[in-house]
Design a protein around this motif. Structure first.
Motif, PDB file in Angstrom:
ATOM      1  N   GLY A  25      33.548  27.480  36.594  1.00 54.23           N
ATOM      2  CA  GLY A  25      33.388  28.755  35.775  1.00 54.23           C
ATOM      3  C   GLY A  25      33.863  28.846  34.504  1.00 54.23           C
ATOM      4  O   GLY A  25      34.361  27.716  34.028  1.00 54.23           O
ATOM      5  N   SER A  44      39.272  37.327  30.645  1.00 57.48           N
ATOM      6  CA  SER A  44      37.668  37.560  31.332  1.00 57.48           C
ATOM      7  C   SER A  44      37.629  36.113  31.831  1.00 57.48           C
ATOM      8  O   SER A  44      38.225  35.008  31.644  1.00 57.48           O
ATOM      9  CB  SER A  44      36.856  37.577  30.016  1.00 57.48           C
ATOM     10  OG  SER A  44      37.195  38.753  29.227  1.00 57.48           O
ATOM     11  N   SER A  45      36.728  36.371  32.920  1.00 64.34           N
ATOM     12  CA  SER A  45      36.441  35.167  33.836  1.00 64.34           C
ATOM     13  C   SER A  45      35.075  35.440  34.441  1.00 64.34           C
ATOM     14  O   SER A  45      34.679  36.517  34.829  1.00 64.34           O
ATOM     15  CB  SER A  45      37.691  34.862  34.740  1.00 64.34           C
ATOM     16  OG  SER A  45      37.207  33.895  35.705  1.00 64.34           O
ATOM     17  N   THR A  46      34.254  34.243  34.684  1.00 64.53           N
ATOM     18  CA  THR A  46      33.168  34.610  35.434  1.00 64.53           C
ATOM     19  C   THR A  46      33.127  33.068  36.305  1.00 64.53           C
ATOM     20  O   THR A  46      33.624  31.955  35.659  1.00 64.53           O
ATOM     21  CB  THR A  46      31.787  34.443  34.642  1.00 64.53           C
ATOM     22  OG1 THR A  46      31.686  33.433  33.719  1.00 64.53           O
ATOM     23  CG2 THR A  46      31.965  35.751  33.976  1.00 64.53           C
ATOM     24  N   GLU A  75      30.159  34.408  42.280  1.00 65.05           N
ATOM     25  CA  GLU A  75      29.927  35.272  41.242  1.00 65.05           C
ATOM     26  C   GLU A  75      31.048  36.386  40.753  1.00 65.05           C
ATOM     27  O   GLU A  75      30.912  37.245  40.855  1.00 65.05           O
ATOM     28  CB  GLU A  75      28.610  35.994  41.184  1.00 65.05           C
ATOM     29  CG  GLU A  75      27.403  35.098  41.426  1.00 65.05           C
ATOM     30  CD  GLU A  75      26.095  35.937  41.463  1.00 65.05           C
ATOM     31  OE1 GLU A  75      26.037  36.980  41.020  1.00 65.05           O
ATOM     32  OE2 GLU A  75      25.281  35.209  42.221  1.00 65.05           O
ATOM     33  N   ALA A  77      33.275  38.086  38.536  1.00 60.83           N
ATOM     34  CA  ALA A  77      33.404  38.458  37.144  1.00 60.83           C
ATOM     35  C   ALA A  77      34.536  39.356  36.979  1.00 60.83           C
ATOM     36  O   ALA A  77      34.938  40.482  37.329  1.00 60.83           O
ATOM     37  CB  ALA A  77      32.005  39.344  36.725  1.00 60.83           C
ATOM     38  N   SER A  79      36.885  41.347  33.934  1.00 64.70           N
ATOM     39  CA  SER A  79      36.958  41.887  32.492  1.00 64.70           C
ATOM     40  C   SER A  79      38.176  42.630  32.422  1.00 64.70           C
ATOM     41  O   SER A  79      38.152  43.760  32.525  1.00 64.70           O
ATOM     42  CB  SER A  79      35.811  42.477  31.998  1.00 64.70           C
ATOM     43  OG  SER A  79      35.971  43.282  30.845  1.00 64.70           O
ATOM     44  N   ASN A  87      30.403  39.164  43.798  1.00 66.31           N
ATOM     45  CA  ASN A  87      29.211  39.613  44.282  1.00 66.31           C
ATOM     46  C   ASN A  87      29.184  39.290  45.877  1.00 66.31           C
ATOM     47  O   ASN A  87      28.655  40.116  46.634  1.00 66.31           O
ATOM     48  CB  ASN A  87      28.440  38.559  43.831  1.00 66.31           C
ATOM     49  CG  ASN A  87      26.921  38.943  44.077  1.00 66.31           C
ATOM     50  OD1 ASN A  87      26.520  39.863  44.102  1.00 66.31           O
ATOM     51  ND2 ASN A  87      26.236  38.062  44.807  1.00 66.31           N
TER      52      ASN A  87
END
Length: 714
Positions: A25, A44-46, A75, A77, A79, A87
Motif C-alpha cells: 500500500g 496517511s496510509s492505505t 483495506e 485507511a 488519516s 475494512n
C-alpha cells in the motif's frame, strides 16, 4: 539491570517466531493538506497487511504464549491518528496460553476471528459493524482458593506491583464503543475448580446478535452505566455439562429474544422471549431422562424500570418433571451439589440487601402439559411411583405492588391412574401472610398407588380403595380454615404384622380397622369431613399430622353421631362391630390361561350395566383370580409331572405344587389382565366412568378349586 539478571531473577524471556509479514500500500507524511490544518499527526496510509506463522514462546515456562497461522488487515485507511478505518480484520487458528491437557491444549483459542468495518476516531471511539468468531474456546482452571492456572503467565515483580499500584488511578479519558452484529459459531467454554470438583463446560452451535450495542465509559450520571442496546438475539443448541459426573445440567434447541431494548440497564423492554425443547439436570446416561424438561416457553412483552418487572404473559407447554429419592434416602438431584471452597465470613453473613426489592407485575401465567410429572421413591419396596400425566394451570393478575389484591387461578390435572383434580379459586401470593380461597374436587384416586409408602411408614398395605374428595380451601392471613370431604370406596388395608397394627391404632387413637368397619355405608363406602387448621407460615406446621389428627376427630364424631342412637357403645376397641354389608355378584369365569373376554363374560357385564346406570352411587370392585388349571396351561410340564407322580403311586394324595417366583409373577400378570379387560369393557362399551370401577391387588393362587376369573362385589 542487565548485570544483575540471571535465570532465577529474569522478569521476561519471550521469543517471537514469524514466517512472513507483508505490507502492500502507501504510507505518506505531511502530504494531506486538510490533515495539516488539524492538530493531528500528519500521517496517511492505505493498503493491506498480513502476518503469517506467528509464534510467541515463554521460555520461563517453556510453553507457547500465542500461536496464529495467519492474520490479515484488509483495506487499511489511516488519516492521522484520529481517523483510522479497517475494512476487515481476519485472524486464523489462534491458540493462547498452552496447557498440558490433550483435551484442552490451550486456555484461549478460536478457528477464525473476523471483524468487519472497524472505525477508530480520536483514539477513543471505536465502532464495528460485524464480529464473527468460529470455534472459540476458553478453559479456566482454579487451582487453590486464591490461585488460578493462567496466573503463571503473569510476571511477578515487587517493583512492577508498586508501579501498578501508583498508576492504578481512574483515568479521565472517555471511550466509546459500538457494535452492530455479532456471531459466535461452535463455542466451547469451560471452568474447572479443582478444590470443589466443579467442572462445567458450555457449548453452543450458534450465538447471533443483530442490532446496535453502544457503550460510553463516562456516563452523564456517575452512578449509572451508559450502555444501550437494541436488536434481536438468538442462541442455538447450547449445552452446559457437568464433566465431574458426566451429565448435562442444561440444554435446549433455541433461545430467542425479539426486539430487545436496553437503556443504561435501568430501562429494559423485550417484545418476546422464547425457549424451545429445554432439558435440565440429566438423571442417567439416557439423554432423555431429565429432572425437568418442557417443549416451549413463551414470555411476551417484558419491561423493567424503577425496580418493577412487568410481564404481559407467560406460557409453558409440554412440561415434564421427575423427582426421585435414591435407595439411600437421598434426593437424586443432590448429586449436582458441589462442596464449597470458601466459608462465609461474619461480614458476608451480616450484609444487608441494598435498595428496594424488585416488584413483579404479571398479567397471566399458563402451564399446559400432556407429559408425565413424576415422584419416584426408591426407598420403598417396590419403588413408589406417583404423578400426573396431564396438567393445566392458569393464574392471572399477579401484582407485587398490590399485595392485598386477589389473583384468580384454575388447576386441572390427571394422575397416572386416571384420577382427576379440578380446583378454582383466588390467592394473595405477595401478601405478608398468604391468603387464599378455593373449591375443587379430586375424583377417582386409586389408593393402591400409595401402598409402598404406607407399608414403609405404618406397616400396612392398601389392598383396594378409591378416593373422591370435595375440597374447600381457605386461609386468612396465613391461618388455615379448610375442610376436605372424603369419600372412600372399597377401602381396605391390611397390617403386615400385629405390632404394626398396634402401633397404628395407638397413633390413630382407636383401632383403625374397627373404626373403618363402623364408618362404612352399605355400599362399603366411607364419608368423612376433615377440617384442616394451622398456621401455614409456621415452619413447624406439619399438614400430614394435621390431617391424621383431624381424621381421628372426624371419625370419633361420626361414630358418636350415627351409631350411639342405635345402642352401640364404643368400648375402647375391646368390642368389634361389623355393620358393613357387601353385595357380591356371580364371578366372571375365564378359560384356563386366557384373559380375553368371551361372549358369556360380555353378556354378564352387560347385565351389570343396568344396575350401574340405575345406581350412580354404586362402585364395583373387580378382582382377578387364578387357579391350578391356569397354571397348567401356562406351564404344561407341571401338569405332566403331576400326572406322572399320580400314575406311579395311585393311592398317594396329589403332591402339593410349590409356586416359584416365575409362577407367581405369571399368575399375577394373568389376574391383572383379566380385571383390566373387564374394567376396560365396562368403560369402552357400557360407558361407565372409570372412577366407579375399582381394581384390587390380586394374589397369585393355584388351588385346584379356586376361581379362574374375576370376582365382582360392591
Amino acid at each position: 539491570s542487565h548485570d544483575a539478571a540471571n535465570l532465577e531473577s529474569k522478569y521476561l524471556d519471550y521469543c517471537v517466531n514469524l514466517d512472513e509479514m507483508t505490507w502492500g500500500g502507501t504510507i505518506s507524511y505531511a502530504t494531506d493538506a486538510e490533515l495539516l490544518k488539524t492538530d493531528d499527526l500528519a500521517i496517511s496510509s492505505t493498503g493491506n497487511f498480513s502476518l503469517n506463522g506467528l509464534t510467541v514462546t515463554d521460555n520461563k515456562l517453556n510453553r507457547k504464549l500465542l500461536t496464529s497461522s495467519s492474520n490479515t488487515l484488509e483495506e487499511v485507511a489511516v488519516s492521522g491518528l484520529n481517523k483510522i478505518h479497517v475494512n476487515k480484520l481476519i485472524m486464523n487458528d489462534l491458540s493462547a496460553l498452552q496447557r498440558d491437557d490433550e483435551k484442552h491444549k490451550d486456555s484461549v483459542r478460536f478457528k477464525q476471528l473476523s471483524i468487519e468495518n472497524i472505525k477508530l476516531t480520536n483514539l477513543n471511539s471505536l465502532s464495528i459493524n460485524q464480529i464473527t468468531v468460529d470455534h472459540p474456546g476458553v478453559y479456566l482452571v482454579k487451582l487453590k482458593q486464591t490461585e488460578w492456572e493462567h496466573q503463571q503467565w503473569i510476571p511477578s515483580s515487587d517493583k512492577q506491583k508498586s508501579a501498578d499500584s501508583k498508576n492504578n488511578t481512574p483515568g479521565s479519558d472517555q471511550f466509546n464503543f459500538s457494535l452492530q452484529n455479532l456471531t459466535v459459531n461452535n463455542a466451547d467454554l469451560c471452568h474447572q475448580n479443582k478444590i470443589t470438583d466443579f467442572y462445567y463446560c458450555f457449548t453452543s452451535e450458534k450465538l447471533h446478535w443483530t442490532g446496535a450495542i453502544n457503550y460510553d465509559s463516562q456516563p452523564l450520571v456517575a452512578s449509572k452505566i451508559n450502555l444501550t442496546a437494541s436488536g434481536d438475539f438468538s442462541l442455538a443448541q447450547p449445552e452446559i455439562k457437568n464433566l465431574t459426573i458426566d451429565r448435562t445440567l442444561l440444554s435446549f434447541n433455541a433461545l430467542k429474544l425479539n426486539k430487545l431494548n436496553v437503556s443504561n440497564l435501568e430501562d429494559v423492554t423485550l417484545k418476546k422471549l422464547s425457549i424451545d425443547n429445554l432439558h435440565a439436570l440429566q438423571r442417567s446416561k439416557n439423554k432423555l431422562d431429565n429432572t425437568l424438561a418442557f417443549s416451549k416457553l413463551d414470555i411476551d412483552k417484558v419491561s423493567y424500570k424503577n425496580d418493577v418487572v412487568a410481564i404481559d404473559s407467560i406460557k409453558l407447554t409440554g412440561l415434564t418433571n421427575t423427582v426421585s429419592k435414591n435407595k439411600s434416602g437421598e434426593w437424586e438431584h443432590d448429586k449436582w451439589k458441589s462442596k464449597t471452597d470458601e466459608k462465609p465470613t461474619a461480614t458476608q453473613n451480616s450484609t444487608k440487601p441494598s435498595g428496594e426489592p424488585i416488584k413483579i407485575s404479571l398479567k397471566k401465567v399458563l402451564i399446559e402439559s400432556d407429559g408425565e410429572i413424576l415422584f419416584i421413591d426408591n426407598t420403598t419396596k417396590p419403588a413408589m411411583k406417583i404423578g400426573l400425566q396431564k396438567l393445566s394451570f392458569d393464574i392471572k393478575d399477579l401484582y407485587a405492588s398490590k399485595p392485598k389484591s386477589n389473583s384468580p387461578f384454575k388447576l386441572y390435572a390427571k394422575t397416572l391412574r386416571h384420577s382427576a383434580i379440578d380446583i378454582k379459586g383466588t390467592i394473595k401470593p405477595f401478601d405478608e401472610k398468604v391468603s387464599f380461597t378455593a373449591d375443587g374436587d379430586l375424583k377417582g384416586f386409586d389408593l393402591r398407588a400409595a401402598t409402598p409408602a404406607t407399608q414403609k411408614a405404618i406397616g400396612h398395605i392398601i389392598k383396594s380403595g378409591q378416593l373422591d374428595a370435595k375440597l374447600e380451601l381457605l386461609a386468612n392471613d396465613g391461618i388455615l380454615d379448610s375442610n376436605v370431604s372424603l369419600s372412600l370406596y372399597q377401602f381396605h388395608i391390611k397390617p403386615m404384622s400385629k405390632e404394626a397394627a398396634a402401633d397404628l391404632d395407638a397413633e390413630f387413637g382407636m383401632p383403625l380397622n374397627q373404626t373403618l368397619t363402623l364408618l362404612r355405608d352399605k355400599d362399603d363406602s366411607i364419608h368423612l369431613d376433615i377440617p384442616i387448621t394451622g398456621d401455614i407460615n409456621n415452619p413447624d406446621f406439619d399438614p400430614m399430622h394435621a390431617i391424621v389428627k383431624a381424621t381421628s376427630k372426624a371419625a370419633t364424631v361420626t361414630l358418636i353421631t350415627f351409631f350411639t342412637p342405635y345402642g352401640l357403645i364404643y368400648a375402647g376397641g375391646n368390642i368389634a362391630f361389623d355393620l358393613a354389608t357387601a353385595l357380591n355378584f356371580d364371578p366372571l369365569d375365564f378359560k384356563p390361561g386366557e384373559a380375553k373376554l368371551d361372549e358369556a363374560n360380555k353378556e354378564q357385564l352387560n347385565g351389570l350395566t343396568g344396575l350401574l346406570n340405575e345406581k350412580p352411587q354404586v362402585h364395583l370392585t373387580l378382582c382377578g383370580t387364578t387357579n391350578q388349571a391356569d397354571l397348567f396351561v401356562l406351564y404344561p410340564d407341571l401338569k405332566e409331572e403331576q400326572k406322572t407322580n399320580k400314575d406311579k403311586d395311585k393311592d398317594s394324595p396329589e403332591k402339593e405344587i410349590i409356586l416359584t417366583k416365575e409362577h407367581k409373577a405369571a399368575l399375577k400378570k394373568l389376574a391383572i389382565e383379566r380385571q383390566a379387560n373387564s374394567k376396560n369393557y365396562l368403560i369402552d362399551v357400557s360407558r361407565i366412568t372409570h372412577d366407579r370401577l375399582i381394581l384390587c391387588e390380586p394374589a397369585p393362587l393355584a388351588e385346584k378349586d379356586a376361581l379362574s376369573g374375576v370376582e365382582i362385589n360392591i
